[in-house]
Every structure is written in structure tokens, then in C-alpha cells.
Design a protein around this motif. Structure first.
Motif, PDB file in Angstrom:
ATOM      1  N   LYS A 168       0.825  -1.207   0.000  1.00  0.00           N
ATOM      2  CA  LYS A 168       0.000   0.000   0.000  1.00  0.00           C
ATOM      3  C   LYS A 168       0.862   1.262   0.000  1.00  0.00           C
ATOM      4  O   LYS A 168       0.510   2.276  -0.631  1.00  0.00           O
ATOM      5  CB  LYS A 168      -0.921  -0.019   1.226  1.00  0.00           C
ATOM      6  N   THR A 184     -10.722  -2.676   0.479  1.00  0.00           N
ATOM      7  CA  THR A 184     -10.591  -1.219   0.423  1.00  0.00           C
ATOM      8  C   THR A 184      -9.337  -0.781   1.186  1.00  0.00           C
ATOM      9  O   THR A 184      -8.714  -1.571   1.906  1.00  0.00           O
ATOM     10  CB  THR A 184     -11.812  -0.543   1.067  1.00  0.00           C
ATOM     11  N   GLU A 185      -8.979   0.493   1.057  1.00  0.00           N
ATOM     12  CA  GLU A 185      -7.846   1.021   1.823  1.00  0.00           C
ATOM     13  C   GLU A 185      -8.125   0.922   3.316  1.00  0.00           C
ATOM     14  O   GLU A 185      -7.212   0.651   4.110  1.00  0.00           O
ATOM     15  CB  GLU A 185      -7.559   2.470   1.419  1.00  0.00           C
ATOM     16  N   ASP A 186      -9.371   1.152   3.710  1.00  0.00           N
ATOM     17  CA  ASP A 186      -9.730   1.021   5.127  1.00  0.00           C
ATOM     18  C   ASP A 186      -9.548  -0.416   5.603  1.00  0.00           C
ATOM     19  O   ASP A 186      -9.103  -0.650   6.737  1.00  0.00           O
ATOM     20  CB  ASP A 186     -11.172   1.467   5.358  1.00  0.00           C
ATOM     21  N   ASP A 187      -9.902  -1.376   4.754  1.00  0.00           N
ATOM     22  CA  ASP A 187      -9.690  -2.784   5.109  1.00  0.00           C
ATOM     23  C   ASP A 187      -8.213  -3.049   5.367  1.00  0.00           C
ATOM     24  O   ASP A 187      -7.849  -3.733   6.334  1.00  0.00           O
ATOM     25  CB  ASP A 187     -10.161  -3.707   3.976  1.00  0.00           C
ATOM     26  N   SER A 189      -5.878  -0.901   6.241  1.00  0.00           N
ATOM     27  CA  SER A 189      -5.436  -0.227   7.462  1.00  0.00           C
ATOM     28  C   SER A 189      -5.884  -0.995   8.704  1.00  0.00           C
ATOM     29  O   SER A 189      -5.111  -1.161   9.664  1.00  0.00           O
ATOM     30  CB  SER A 189      -5.986   1.200   7.504  1.00  0.00           C
ATOM     31  N   LEU A 190      -7.131  -1.475   8.689  1.00  0.00           N
ATOM     32  CA  LEU A 190      -7.635  -2.233   9.834  1.00  0.00           C
ATOM     33  C   LEU A 190      -6.882  -3.559   9.977  1.00  0.00           C
ATOM     34  O   LEU A 190      -6.580  -3.990  11.085  1.00  0.00           O
ATOM     35  CB  LEU A 190      -9.131  -2.486   9.667  1.00  0.00           C
ATOM     36  N   HIS A 193      -3.647  -2.768  11.596  1.00  0.00           N
ATOM     37  CA  HIS A 193      -3.886  -2.423  12.992  1.00  0.00           C
ATOM     38  C   HIS A 193      -4.071  -3.675  13.844  1.00  0.00           C
ATOM     39  O   HIS A 193      -3.471  -3.805  14.935  1.00  0.00           O
ATOM     40  CB  HIS A 193      -5.106  -1.514  13.112  1.00  0.00           C
TER      41      HIS A 193
END
Length: 328
Positions: A168, A184-187, A189-190, A193
Motif C-alpha cells: 500500500k 478497500t484502503e480502510d480494510d 489499514s484495519l 492495525h
């Protein structure tokens, strides 16, 4: 390869033939106590040097906890400062790595008493962890029994999550472009995390409960993957047993990346983990209580029954054909 070298003198406890240690070197001392020691180190798989230090300490201590030890008496730190960084950046990075390592040791209620520092192309941190115990204070790694269930205390998929994070942040990376067809980008990042939280969490509670609930054997899941470590564990048991893995709890979205973007061998059990969970062989009667108390102590972090210990003349471990993939 290590087996072919015939290392050890036959007096290491917790392995069937007493030779090269499974997770730790467990040795009886002349005064009748037992010294349990292990060493490990951690390359920079995360962006934050503080977290690298913390994960490095958790990784070192994990081997002790796999012996059912509830404390570490002292730690020696192994530190490599990056010689290729500008002086100011190297100082900041090294200081933060040491702070993260030290803070994790403080949480483990142990102390760093010394170590060794070198210059190296990569910043690296790790250590040597030691406990001195009585025979009643630890769980030997070779006592798994037919009928035991296998508990895993952290999810799988850290290697996948770390690589997705790196893709990414790499301009024009082809694998990242493929990822965007599935997550997704949020996926992403999570995913990272969850991986960092898992890697940075100590296995202290998982280890300290093993004696209370009469666990029979354990190992931690790291570089060989879940099946690799299951096989290592079964090969070192006194009884002729194997492990059948029927459930693989994986960090959410890591299975789809493994299937469609790059095969890390996550589902076949050979994806490397960093600072992974304990894989504990324990009676089916005690397992639910072990998990319930562990989840309370670890503030809601989950553990799962993922397999069974079965009779096996070949001491063979497998993933069952109908294995269930849990996304957590």
C-alpha cells in the motif's frame, strides 16, 4: 537441517529425545532447579521503531510463556543500530526501539540486565530471556495426550497484513493494485492495525494459565506457520500423537488476499507469523474455562479451539479437508 546436526546432549527437557530444544532450552541445574532460556530477534516489519521494540520483546518472551512459565527473571537485549541511517535518525530510531522493548519488559514484570549492541545495515532488536524455576513451575512441551484439544491464543495472518501494508505504501506496486479489487484502503489499514495489536500483545496470560488448567504441552506459532509448528510439536511428544487442525482463525480479509493476490500459504498452514499465539494442548474439559479466563485477562482478545490431538504412529500433523476458515 538442525536435526541432521545432532545438536544437544540428550538432557534438554520437553523434547522426546532431549536434543535440540523446541522453544526453549530447559536444563536442570546442579542444585535441582531448572533454567529455561530462549533467544530471538526481530527485523523491522513495522514503520514505528517503538512498536518494533515492543514486538521484539513480546517475540522473545513468548517462548518462555510456551513452557507455562508465569514470569521471566531477566532479559539480555540484543540490539543492532542501523549504520546506514543519518546520525540523528539512527539515534531517534534506536532510542525508540529500546524504549518499546523496555516497556514491554516492564509489562512482563521483568528487567533488562545487559546485552550486546552492534552496527548493522538493518535496525534489529531482540534478546535472551531466562527463568529459573522448580519442576512444578513449568509445563514440559512433550506431554500431549490423545483426546486433548488444541487452543490458539492469537489469530493468524500477520505476514499477509504486513505485506499488504508495505504494498500500500509502495508507489505503483502491482500487488496493491490487485488488492484493491478485493479490499478497500480502510480494510488494509484495519488489517495492519489488528496485526500490530496482536504482535505487540504478550502471551504472558496464556502461559500463566497453563499450569492452573493442567495443559499438557504447548508451543508458540511463529516462523514455521501454524502447521509447521503443529508438526514440530507432535514430533517431540513422548506419546505417538499427531495434531489435526480443523479451524484456522485469520485476521479479517487476509484469506482473500492469500487466495487472489499472493499465496503466502496461509490456508495450507505455512504462512510465517511474528509474535504469534500459543498453541496449547489441553483436556477438552479444561479448555472452555482456560479460554474464558484468558479472554478476561486479555481484555476481550479471543482464543479458539482449533484442533485435536489424535493417535499417530508417524506423529503426523495435518489440516483437515473440511477445515473452517474464521475471519476475526
Amino acid at each position: 537441517m538442525l536435526a541432521s546436526l545432532q545438536l544437544g546432549d540428550g538432557n534438554n527437557l520437553g523434547t522426546r529425545e532431549g536434543k535440540i530444544a523446541l522453544d526453549c532450552s530447559v536444563r536442570e541445574t546442579k542444585n535441582g532447579t531448572y533454567t529455561i532460556s530462549t533467544t530471538d530477534f526481530f527485523f523491522p516489519l513495522v514503520d514505528n521503531p517503538y512498536l518494533q521494540g515492543r514486538i521484539g520483546a513480546a517475540n522473545v518472551l513468548s517462548d518462555l510463556y510456551a513452557e507455562g512459565v508465569d514470569r521471566c527473571d531477566f532479559v539480555l537485549m540484543l540490539l543492532a543500530a542501523c549504520r546506514d541511517m543519518p546520525s540523528e535518525e539512527r539515534t531517534i530510531c534506536t532510542r525508540e526501539m529500546v524504549k518499546g522493548f523496555s516497556d514491554a519488559c516492564d509489562e512482563a514484570e521483568t528487567v533488562v540486565t545487559g546485552g550486546q549492541t552492534v552496527l548493522n545495515p538493518w535496525p534489529v532488536i531482540g534478546g535472551v530471556a531466562t527463568s529459573v524455576v522448580t519442576k512444578e513451575d513449568f509445563v514440559a512441551s512433550d506431554g500431549a495426550k490423545v483426546g486433548d484439544v488444541v487452543v490458539l491464543t492469537k489469530p493468524l495472518g500477520t505476514q499477509v497484513a504486513v505485506n499488504v501494508h508495505q504494498w500500500k505504501n509502495s508507489t505503483g506496486n502491482k500487488h496493491w493494485k490487485e488488492c484493491l479489487s478485493h479490499i478497500t484502503e480502510d480494510d488494509a489499514s484495519l488489517m495492519m492495525h489488528e496485526a500490530v495489536c496482536s504482535m505487540a500483545r504478550l502471551n504472558k496470560n496464556a502461559g500463566s494459565l497453563m499450569l492452573k488448567y493442567k495443559a499438557h504441552a504447548a508451543t508458540d506459532v511463529t516462523g514455521f506457520g501454524i502447521l509447521g509448528h503443529a508438526q514440530n510439536l507432535s514430533e517431540n511428544q513422548v506419546d505417538f500423537v499427531g495434531i489435526e487442525l480443523h479451524t484456522l482463525p485469520c485476521i479479517r480479509k487476509t484469506p482473500v488476499i492469500n487466495e487472489h493476490v499472493f499465496n503466502f500459504r496461509l490456508i495450507t498452514g505455512y504462512s510465517a507469523e511474528t509474535s504469534g499465539g500459543l498453541m496449547v494442548c489441553i483436556s477438552p474439559e479444561a479448555a472452555p474455562q482456560y479460554i474464558e479466563e484468558l479472554e478476561k485477562l486479555d481484555k476481550g482478545s479471543k482464543a479458539w479451539i482449533i484442533g485435536n490431538v489424535v493417535a499417530s504412529k508417524e506423529r503426523k500433523s495435518i489440516i483437515t479437508e473440511d477445515c473452517k476458515i474464521l475471519e476475526v
